[in-house]
Write an enzyme that holds these catalytic residues in place. Structure first.
Site, mmCIF file in Angstrom:
data_model
loop_
_atom_site.group_PDB
_atom_site.id
_atom_site.type_symbol
_atom_site.label_atom_id
_atom_site.label_comp_id
_atom_site.label_asym_id
_atom_site.label_seq_id
_atom_site.Cartn_x
_atom_site.Cartn_y
_atom_site.Cartn_z
ATOM 1 N N GLU A 103 -16.880 1.892 -0.626
ATOM 2 C CA GLU A 103 -16.242 2.829 0.043
ATOM 3 C C GLU A 103 -16.921 4.202 0.768
ATOM 4 O O GLU A 103 -16.429 4.822 1.693
ATOM 5 C CB GLU A 103 -15.293 3.900 -0.878
ATOM 6 N N ASP A 131 -24.318 -2.247 -4.767
ATOM 7 C CA ASP A 131 -23.836 -1.817 -5.982
ATOM 8 C C ASP A 131 -23.803 -0.560 -6.293
ATOM 9 O O ASP A 131 -24.623 0.205 -5.920
ATOM 10 C CB ASP A 131 -24.629 -2.598 -7.026
ATOM 11 N N HIS A 176 -18.095 -16.819 -19.413
ATOM 12 C CA HIS A 176 -18.060 -15.585 -20.256
ATOM 13 C C HIS A 176 -16.551 -14.797 -19.989
ATOM 14 O O HIS A 176 -16.477 -13.850 -20.826
ATOM 15 C CB HIS A 176 -19.081 -14.764 -19.850
ATOM 16 N N GLU A 190 -9.916 -5.068 -14.547
ATOM 17 C CA GLU A 190 -11.120 -4.217 -14.125
ATOM 18 C C GLU A 190 -11.784 -5.023 -13.097
ATOM 19 O O GLU A 190 -12.988 -5.025 -12.794
ATOM 20 C CB GLU A 190 -12.014 -4.162 -15.308
ATOM 21 N N ASP A 244 -24.064 -17.128 -17.689
ATOM 22 C CA ASP A 244 -22.734 -17.911 -17.573
ATOM 23 C C ASP A 244 -23.068 -19.110 -16.307
ATOM 24 O O ASP A 244 -22.969 -18.630 -15.290
ATOM 25 C CB ASP A 244 -21.883 -16.853 -17.211
ATOM 26 N N GLU A 301 -18.453 -11.398 -6.734
ATOM 27 C CA GLU A 301 -18.154 -11.842 -7.769
ATOM 28 C C GLU A 301 -17.268 -10.646 -8.477
ATOM 29 O O GLU A 301 -17.866 -9.928 -9.193
ATOM 30 C CB GLU A 301 -19.265 -12.269 -8.680
ATOM 31 N N GLY A 307 -20.991 -5.684 -5.163
ATOM 32 C CA GLY A 307 -21.253 -5.656 -6.496
ATOM 33 C C GLY A 307 -22.234 -6.621 -6.526
ATOM 34 O O GLY A 307 -22.196 -7.373 -7.331
#
Lengths: 396, 672
Positions: free
Chosen positions: A137, A108, A340, A160, A59, A151, A86
């Site tokens: 966390e 991640d 996307h 989500e 993307d 992102e 992430g």
């Protein structure tokens, strides 16, 4: 057997167990401390499938916007500490390293972190980028960071999304005066007409190889319109100015604010056409807000919440005027380069014919599902002319 | 994906020899409920029932299994694991002493305190006790009565009823696994004893020699369980020989002893057989139930709207069937047609359009059957049942149900059908295919010499190049090298077939036919097959892919990353005399919703053209850049999986050098 293309961002969530333990409650009681909840596990596992990352990296609108934003802030990032929440394959972390970051923590929870480590090594950036495989966390990092890049956006911005983890990381590690990338996010909605889709879904069955299959119509309608659809809609199909449903300042937003998002709307149609549904999309901007905006509306003003709608419309209009040098915006609007995320379409079962300038009004509420916190309940009320309808759906 | 579905013959009758049926029926439920003698968890005492065993464990070994189980809140699977764990430890004598059992009890009690938590977290707990390993779901003792006997008491009826289904299904699966892989799971003495080969006996001897004295003694005691009688017999001979310390000799002796034993061993055989029989009664039922459940999902999914839309929109598929039916009037005119798995009924409607005198459309999904009824009515083809002769156009009847169970309602005589049509093909032809139902319909309803459409099905393989993978993409992502991610994708693909379209230009080798089915004569079992193939580089692919860095030889090396599998089905002139039709899902023809099936090699194989083979190249292993292969040969097996409607694929590949040197890679299993 797996269909290579079946596993999109969206379908990742479909791998989640349908019946989930009550996450929030369990977490509060501290019953489940460091270990993953089953649900999280499935979520992260889904994201460890490389197909999703291929889709996301391919993307270009998305990846280019992040690259541009990071390079745009290179002066700020140079010699600073960055956290990538992430990180996926690690591409944003690598951009930050190239922008001169002294240290990048790439985090991640999914197994893709293993690959991210390899990628970092292959690009000889191991001394700058530290890949951490685990949930934000659960991390222990003993320094504050200057920049958080992530992102985190999901379909309809909030479905989500990882924003919760980003907020957690911000509250725990971001220095005062630090930079959030992206910095602002706005969720929009607009009524749309989409005769093509309607006929593709419905009229197909009226003649299949010359055979009348109208008996399939009830099924076809249910299948096509019951759940939100992720698809690109043409800008010409949008019936009004967009409605701002939610604005998010990534530096100040709280998790509580995200539990339920509600907005009333009233717009007038710019053309005569059948109303087939509503499209939702979002944009995010990186860095300081467009100057004229900040002048117009002081961010810290107490009257901010009252002025949100006005403010939002301003943003959306000024976006078109904004030069890239003023502010980098990643938009998923129908008139932007397709991404996307596409747009999220809520189709109505029976179209309403609206005239030019006819008012379309109602309200929309997005809230976390009780059934599964990663699901989203959508409660839409809309009226136009003499028709007034309610559509409830769940984004699974 | 096949259009809509029919169940295959019940899998129980499929998989078990027919002789066993009588045993099951003769056995009956009473016998199944009879108490069965079982062996103690810790010693070799045999007790008349599972209950007695647990009582004995509590008294003689201070191990109150049932209480521990209740206290720790063990579910069905945990209980299975625990029983098998203990049995395997006792068999191995790894650490099985009184202390070990105390330790285990301790850990179970600990768990008891946390049991609520454990339930919530599932298996998420960070420190998982050793016995929790899933390998302990595999029974250590064959037909271990304890595995059925542990909740004979205590639980209320409702729960038990519900559990019974799960439990039996699970046990069946586990036992099946075990019988498939008995050799690999040979941790238990009994397994070893039963396989009875010399090697196993040598192992057995070692295992036995490592046993503690007390257990050896117990095993040797005359009260031994019949199932372990062989072992016991050996044990006495072994203990006497042990001091001599000549393992080879022992092995031989044991071998002899055992063969004698088993030739007179009718006595120990008896109780075992009975146990098996009991199991089968249960398993037959469970298998049926399981088949029904799977079918329910299957037919459920086929009522899903999207699939029908996808299939109808697949022009290649629908056109082929339309042409076969509509363009062959000499076959269809006034014919009696049966459509197995009719879905929306489109094939039946084509048949009706083509002038069939009677069309019987059958679908396993009642929802789809209702839709097909509606559609045929709307198009004026539905037979008016109130006045059968009223409409000349109304020729179609829609039936809902499994073809195997429709004898009563079938509006045609046995062997009364002229043309049997079905779109039964699944991914890779056989995955989720309803071929068995079609064959059942053929044998029961089709006239001798009647037409079956399609009447041939052929499967092919060919090698694909780098373009068939996503490796190139990951080699340069925004200028960054993400090769490792691409490699991970490929690694994933070496275990699970990918359903995707392979571009014609990415096919770099000749293709090979791996199986040809004649639908008119084949049997359901023919779908399990093994086939050899040989593939050579296509001349054209040398020019297009310049991947060689081999300066010294200046040869164009082309890498083959795996195999693409596809199928063609034919409506040949045997039946379609007016217009034969071929429905191909090959990479060289327009794409279909079946795409192709991609099997990725663990390691790519370097190929060069055959004409270059005169040059001597043997710098390295065959199939590497230094010694590119002139051909790839291999063996592919496709077999129905123990999971209903699924298939297993195994693939063995070799690279053959110009000088006929061969390098063979280990067999790859593809799990669907």
């Amino acid at each position: 057997m797996r269909d290579k293309y079946a596993l999109t961002r969206r379908s990742a969530s479909r791998l989640l167990p349908l019946v989930a333990p009550p996450v929030a409650a369990a977490a509060k009681e501290g019953v489940v401390p460091a270990s993953f909840l089953e649900q999280d596990r499935a979520y992260f596992q889904a994201y460890s499938h490389v197909g999703i990352h291929e889709e996301m990296i391919k993307d270009r609108a998305r990846t280019d916007a992040y690259r541009d934003a990071i390079m745009f802030h290179a002066d700020f990032i140079r010699d600073k500490v960055v956290m990538d929440v992430g990180c996926g394959t690690g591409i944003l972390s690598i951009f930050c390293a190239f922008a001169g970051a002294r240290k990048v923590y790439a985090v991640d929870a999914s197994d893709i972190a293993v690959q991210a480590k390899e990628v970092v090594k292959a690009n000889r950036l191991s001394d700058v980028i530290t890949v951490l495989h685990g949930r934000v966390e659960d991390l222990n990092i003993n320094e504050k960071v200057d920049v958080i890049v992530s992102e985190w956006m999901g379909y309809m911005l909030l479905y989500e999304s990882m924003l919760g983890s980003v907020i957690y990381a911000r509250d725990r590690w971001l220095k005062t005066g630090g930079l959030m990338l992206p910095s602002f996010a706005t969720l929009y909605m607009a009524p749309v007409t989409n005769a093509e889709k309607y006929s593709e879904c419905i009229d197909f069955w009226r003649s299949v190889y010359g055979i009348d299959m109208s008996a399939m119509l009830p099924l076809a309608k249910q299948h096509s319109f019951e759940e939100p659809c992720i698809e690109n809609i043409a800008a010409e199909s949008v019936l009004s100015w967009p409605i701002v449903i939610k604005q998010i300042n990534c530096k100040t937003i709280t998790i509580a604010e995200l539990e339920s998002v509600k907005a009333d709307f009233s717009v007038s149609s710019i053309m005569t056409a059948p109303l087939h549904g509503f499209a939702l999309w979002f944009d995010v901007s990186f860095g300081t807000r467009v100057t004229q905006q900040t002048d117009l509306q002081s961010e810290t003003s107490l009257g901010r919440s009252l002025a949100v709608d006005h403010d939002g419309v301003e943003i959306c209009r000024s976006k078109k005027r904004a030069k890239p040098s003023d502010c980098i915006v990643l938009s998923t609007a129908p008139d932007s380069t397709p991404t996307h995320w596409a747009q999220t379409l809520l189709y109505v079962y029976d179209p309403i014919e609206v005239k030019q300038d006819q008012e379309i009004s109602g309200s929309i509420e997005l809230s976390q599902s009780k059934e599964n916190p990663r699901f989203m309940n959508i409660f839409l009320k809309y009226r136009s002319g003499t028709r007034e309808c309610v559509k409830e759906s769940v984004m699974r | 994906m096949a259009a809509s579905m029919r169940p295959p013959p019940e899998i129980d009758s499929d998989e078990e020899e027919s002789g066993d049926w009588e045993e099951w029926q003769a056995g009956g439920p009473e016998e199944a409920e009879e108490e069965e003698a079982a062996q103690c968890l810790f010693c070799s005492d045999e007790l008349p029932s599972s209950k007695a065993v647990f009582q004995h464990c509590a008294e003689a070994h201070s191990f109150d299994f049932l209480k521990l189980r209740a206290d720790a809140g063990l579910d069905f699977y945990d209980t299975l694991r625990l029983i098998n764990f203990i049995r395997s430890k006792v068999a191995e004598n790894k650490s099985w002493s009184a202390e070990a059992s105390l330790e285990l009890q301790e850990s179970l009690r600990e768990q008891a305190g946390l049991s609520v938590d454990t339930k919530q977290k599932g298996t998420a707990s960070s420190s998982v006790p050793a016995w929790k390993d899933d390998k302990f779901l595999t029974p250590v003792l064959e037909n271990d009565p304890l595995l059925y006997g542990f909740d004979d008491e205590g639980e209320d009826d409702d729960v038990e009823e519900m559990n019974a289904v799960d439990r039996n299904a699970a046990l069946r699966e586990l036992l099946e696994d075990k019988s498939n892989s008995a050799a690999s799971t040979s941790t238990g003495l009994e397994v070893l004893a039963e396989t009875g080969t010399r090697n196993d006996l040598a192992d057995l001897t070692k295992v036995f020699l490592s046993l503690g004295d007390d257990i050896r003694e117990e095993l040797a005691s005359p009260l031994d369980v019949p199932m372990t009688a062989d072992v016991a017999a050996e044990s006495s001979s072994n203990s006497s020989l042990q001091d001599d310390g000549a393992p080879d000799l022992i092995a031989v002796e044991v071998d002899e002893e055992l063969s004698v034993k088993s030739s007179n061993g009718t006595e120990p055989e008896l109780p075992k057989k009975k146990g098996k029989k009991d199991l089968k009664v249960t398993f037959a039922e469970v298998a049926k139930r399981e088949a029904r459940n799977v079918n329910k999902d299957y037919f459920g999914s086929y009522s899903a709207f999207g699939i029908h839309r996808e299939m109808l929109s697949d022009k290649v598929r629908t056109d082929a069937y339309r042409d076969a039916l509509v363009a062959n009037p000499s076959l269809l005119k006034n014919a009696v047609v049966m459509d197995v798995g009719c879905g929306t009924g489109i094939l039946s409607l084509f048949a009706a359009q083509a002038g069939a005198s009677k069309v019987i459309a059958v679908d396993g999904s009642s929802k789809m059957a209702a839709v097909a009824t509606e559609i045929s009515k709307a198009n004026g083809f539905l037979k008016d049942t109130s006045s059968p002769e009223s409409s000349s156009k109304g020729v179609m009847t829609v039936l809902s149900g499994m073809i195997e169970e429709l004898d009563e309602t079938m509006p045609v005589e046995v062997h009364g059908v002229d043309v049997l049509v079905s779109e039964w093909m699944g991914y890779c032809l056989l995955f989720e295919s309803m071929l068995p139902s079609v064959l059942h319909a053929r044998d029961r309803w089709l006239k001798p010499g009647g037409a079956i459409l399609p009447d041939t099905a052929e499967m092919f393989v060919a090698g694909f190049g780098k373009g068939g993978t996503s490796l190139s993409f990951w080699e340069n992502v925004y200028g960054f090298n993400m090769k490792s991610v691409g490699e991970e994708v490929v690694r994933d693909a070496t275990q699970a077939p990918i359903i995707d379209v392979v571009d014609s230009k990415d096919v770099i080798t000749t293709s090979a036919l791996i199986q040809a089915f004649d639908l008119a004569t084949m049997k359901a079992d023919d779908t399990d097959f093994t086939s050899q193939f040989k593939l050579e580089l296509l001349p054209s692919s040398r020019d297009t892919s310049k991947e060689s860095t081999n300066e010294a030889t200046k040869l164009d090396v082309v890498w083959c990353y795996g195999l693409v599998v596809w199928f063609d089905t034919g409506f040949t002139e045997r039946f379609c005399k007016d217009k034969p039709v071929l429905l191909s899902t090959s990479p060289h023809t327009p794409r279909t919703h079946w795409s192709q099936t991609i099997l990725t090699f663990k390691e790519p194989i370097a190929l060069c053209a055959h004409d270059a083979s005169s040059e001597k190249m043997d710098k390295g292993k065959v199939g590497s850049e230094g010694c590119p292969a002139s051909a790839i040969t291999g063996r592919i097996s496709i077999a129905r999986s123990h999971r209903h409607r699924s298939i297993d694929i195994s693939l063995e590949t070799s690279a053959v050098s110009p000088s006929n040197a061969i390098r063979t890679w280990p067999v790859q299993m593809f799990d669907i």
